[in-house]
Write a protein that holds these residues in place. Structure first.
Motif, PDB file in Angstrom:
ATOM      1  N   PRO A  80      34.507  30.030  41.452  1.00 31.03           N
ATOM      2  CA  PRO A  80      34.972  29.769  39.864  1.00 31.03           C
ATOM      3  C   PRO A  80      35.472  31.128  39.287  1.00 31.03           C
ATOM      4  N   LYS A  81      36.406  30.914  38.308  1.00 31.47           N
ATOM      5  CA  LYS A  81      37.165  31.940  37.695  1.00 31.47           C
ATOM      6  C   LYS A  81      36.217  32.518  36.701  1.00 31.47           C
ATOM      7  N   GLY A  82      36.160  34.168  36.967  1.00 28.83           N
ATOM      8  CA  GLY A  82      35.173  34.815  36.253  1.00 28.83           C
ATOM      9  C   GLY A  82      33.929  35.301  36.855  1.00 28.83           C
ATOM     10  N   VAL A  83      33.942  35.272  38.052  1.00 28.16           N
ATOM     11  CA  VAL A  83      32.550  35.630  38.972  1.00 28.16           C
ATOM     12  C   VAL A  83      32.956  36.618  40.136  1.00 28.16           C
TER      13      VAL A  83
END
Lengths: 224, 409
Positions: free
Chosen positions: A149-152
């Motif tokens: 996922p984007k942003g982890v």
């Protein structure tokens, strides 16, 4: 059971096979490297430093017993698995990157955008996919997914998806020099415990008090 | 509402909306729109957190000192102080949101808080402080909540006495929170043994002193803008000027004290820190020292306090200097890679292990051991928008609520 890894720097040939195996097996997006091998003292890998000896140092998550990344995580997304490995729950991480500030080893990597977009931007061939293809849960928590996922934040899991099936981490299996070993640090007679005792093993940045479970065996002094 | 006020409200409101749009764009694209990389993973947004937290506390330190220490001459500015505190502490919480990779998961802070994390402590104290300053402001306004605003007032027998009594009772608690937000925000950084630039017991007291200086400056500036620089509040401004000057000197002392100790011993890590701090960022460092010192020094002069342009310039210098000081939290922390060793066979040398950038820039190496971070347009717009939010909130409250003392003949 406390899992540990021993890396024999005498046997490491600096070929970076473990970097590539790690990246491929764990579907790391372009620009993300969980595992790094460099030539200490030199600005260029595989080039001896002007003075001193040439040897190679592979560094990935040290799976510390006293892990600052786990302590700073505001939501408990970083956690210790039963065997001592430090894992990240991709469903829980809020992406604050406090752990990246806390980790002294620089092993934590952020997903600055969707991995597909990174593939595009880096001009990977369309539909070129690599890596373990399924999601993997450890204790019900999502610790691996091929499309992050984007942003982890992500990092080395000691290949949780393989270890949970009783297989060795990709870097251990892929090492052509057979420089990597995993085993039980709690068992004084295990292969890793024996090597640590017999060969003056050291850890990285011991002064930081992180208690890594990755140990290094020093290279034999060589004349250059 | 005057034309000037309307104009400022529209301007600041519009800038906030632009920042909101920029944040929505960043939510879709990811933090790729910032200029941060894996090796330099906190930038303008987290510097902004420290900046707004600083602006916020001075306000309440001030208001509580009126009631705790009987500094009566500051009383006309009490409500303005509580208001700037509320505006800035909410701005501090807002500026963290665009730094979060998965902001829609923030509920995990409630479901699974890790009580070991200084970030959790900061979320708690910032929220409590916002609540405290809102309650404080409300209590101070209570006697004047009449007529059109009567529906807002709680029913008490003598609103004036009630307000005085409770303002006095809340003051010690408010002061505690006011100091708490700086100490805890400093602890986010100074607990991190991995980063030599941050790992210092001087950081928390320094944050408190910076906050008193810059927070009082924000109140002084707001007061001068609201009431003018005339004779009426001369005494209040003089007291603020003194507080600002002393706090600035304490801040510079704490900072220099830390640098001297680091520099004197001069081991490998601190050597690298000094190279970054005094080499690459020498200009910034001169500014972070000179600007607040000059600004605070000027504010000691009656002639400066009597002239609006000079007062604004001096306050601006101090605030800008503190902003640069906050920005400088990052470079010497991130460009000094903690994973630095003395290689075998190379005693007395230090070698840093490069970090994967995590991003693809055609001209940038895959692995970095140093990175010249400067914020992207999106980061700058969002920060300016949050500043505009604080201004908008203060102006709106001044226009609609009984914040300013009524002119009595």
């Amino acid at each position: 059971m406390k899992m540990g890894m021993v890396i024999d720097l005498e046997k490491c040939i600096g070929c970076r096979s473990c970097m590539v195996a790690c990246k491929q097996h764990n579907a790391q997006p372009p620009g993300t490297w969980w595992n790094r091998v460099f030539t200490p003292g030199s600005h260029r890998h595989l080039t001896p430093p002007a003075k001193g000896v040439e040897y190679f140092l592979p560094v990935h998550c040290q799976h510390c017993e006293n892990a600052p990344c786990e302590k700073v995580c505001p939501v408990g997304a970083t956690f210790h698995a039963g065997d001592g490995a430090v894992l990240i729950d991709f469903d829980r991480c809020i992406g604050c990157r406090y752990c990246m500030a806390a980790c002294p080893y620089g092993v934590r990597q952020f997903n600055w955008q969707e991995p597909e977009r990174t593939h595009e931007r880096s001009e990977y061939q369309e539909k070129y996919h690599y890596g373990y293809p399924r999601e993997h849960h450890h204790d019900g928590r999502l610790v691996y997914t091929p499309l992050r996922p984007k942003g982890v934040v992500e990092k080395c899991t000691f290949c949780a998806q393989y270890r949970d099936k009783g297989e060795l981490p990709a870097c251990v299996r892929a090492c052509p020099g057979k420089a990597r070993f995993v085993g039980d640090l709690d068992d004084p007679d295990s292969e890793v415990s024996t090597m640590i005792k017999a060969r003056d093993a050291f850890t990285l940045l011991p002064e930081k008090g992180t208690k890594p479970t990755v140990f290094y065996l020093p290279p034999k002094a060589r004349e250059v | 509402m005057s034309g000037k006020m309307k104009c400022s409200l529209w301007g600041s409101g519009a800038l906030f909306l632009v920042a909101l749009a920029a944040w929505l764009y960043q939510l879709r694209q990811g933090l790729i729109l910032t200029n941060m990389v894996n090796s330099f993973s906190w930038g303008l947004y987290i510097s902004g957190l420290a900046f707004f937290v600083g602006n916020a506390a001075g306000g309440l330190v001030l208001t509580s000192s009126i009631y705790l220490f009987g500094v009566k001459q500051l009383k006309p500015l009490a409500k303005l102080g509580a208001l700037t505190a509320f505006a800035n502490v909410t701005a501090a919480m807002l500026i963290v949101l665009p730094d979060i990779g998965k902001p829609f998961r923030l509920y995990n802070l409630l479901l699974h808080p890790n009580l070991m994390s200084p970030l959790v402590w900061d979320v708690i104290v910032l929220n409590l402080y916002a609540l405290a300053s809102a309650i404080y402001l409300y209590i101070l306004m209570l006697p004047e909540l009449t007529g059109r605003l009567g529906w807002l007032a709680v029913k008490v027998e003598n609103a004036h006495d009630f307000s005085e009594k409770w303002a006095k009772r809340i003051a010690p608690v408010a002061l505690l929170f006011a100091i708490g937000i700086h100490v805890v925000t400093a602890w986010i950084f100074s607990t991190q043994g991995g980063r030599d630039w941050w790992f210092s017991p001087a950081m928390a007291p320094d944050f408190v002193s910076v906050a008193i200086a810059v927070g009082a400056t924000v109140v002084l500036l707001a007061g001068a803008l609201a009431y003018g620089t005339g004779k009426k509040y001369e005494e209040a401004y003089r007291t603020l000027g003194l507080i600002i000057f002393i706090a600035t000197c304490v801040h510079l002392f704490l900072m220099m004290n830390d640098l001297v100790i680091h520099a004197w011993y001069g081991n490998g890590e601190t050597h690298r820190i000094m190279e970054i701090a005094w080499g690459d960022f020498a200009g910034f460092h001169v500014f972070e020292v000179a600007a607040p010192l000059l600004g605070a020094g000027l504010l000691m002069l009656p002639v400066v306090r009597r002239s609006m342009p000079l007062l604004a310039l001096s306050s601006g210098l101090l605030i800008a200097g503190v902003f640069v000081h906050r920005f400088l939290i990052m470079p010497a922390a991130y460009n000094n890679i903690p994973m630095t060793i003395t290689p075998f066979g190379l005693p007395n040398t230090h070698w840093s292990l490069p970090i994967a950038s995590g991003r693809f820039f055609p001209g940038l190496d895959t692995f970095l051991d140093q990175y010249n971070y400067s914020p992207s347009l999106v980061e700058v717009v969002i920060l300016l928008g949050i500043m505009a939010y604080a201004v908008f909130l203060i102006l709106l409250a001044v226009a609609k609520l009984p914040i300013l003392a009524k002119e009595k003949a």
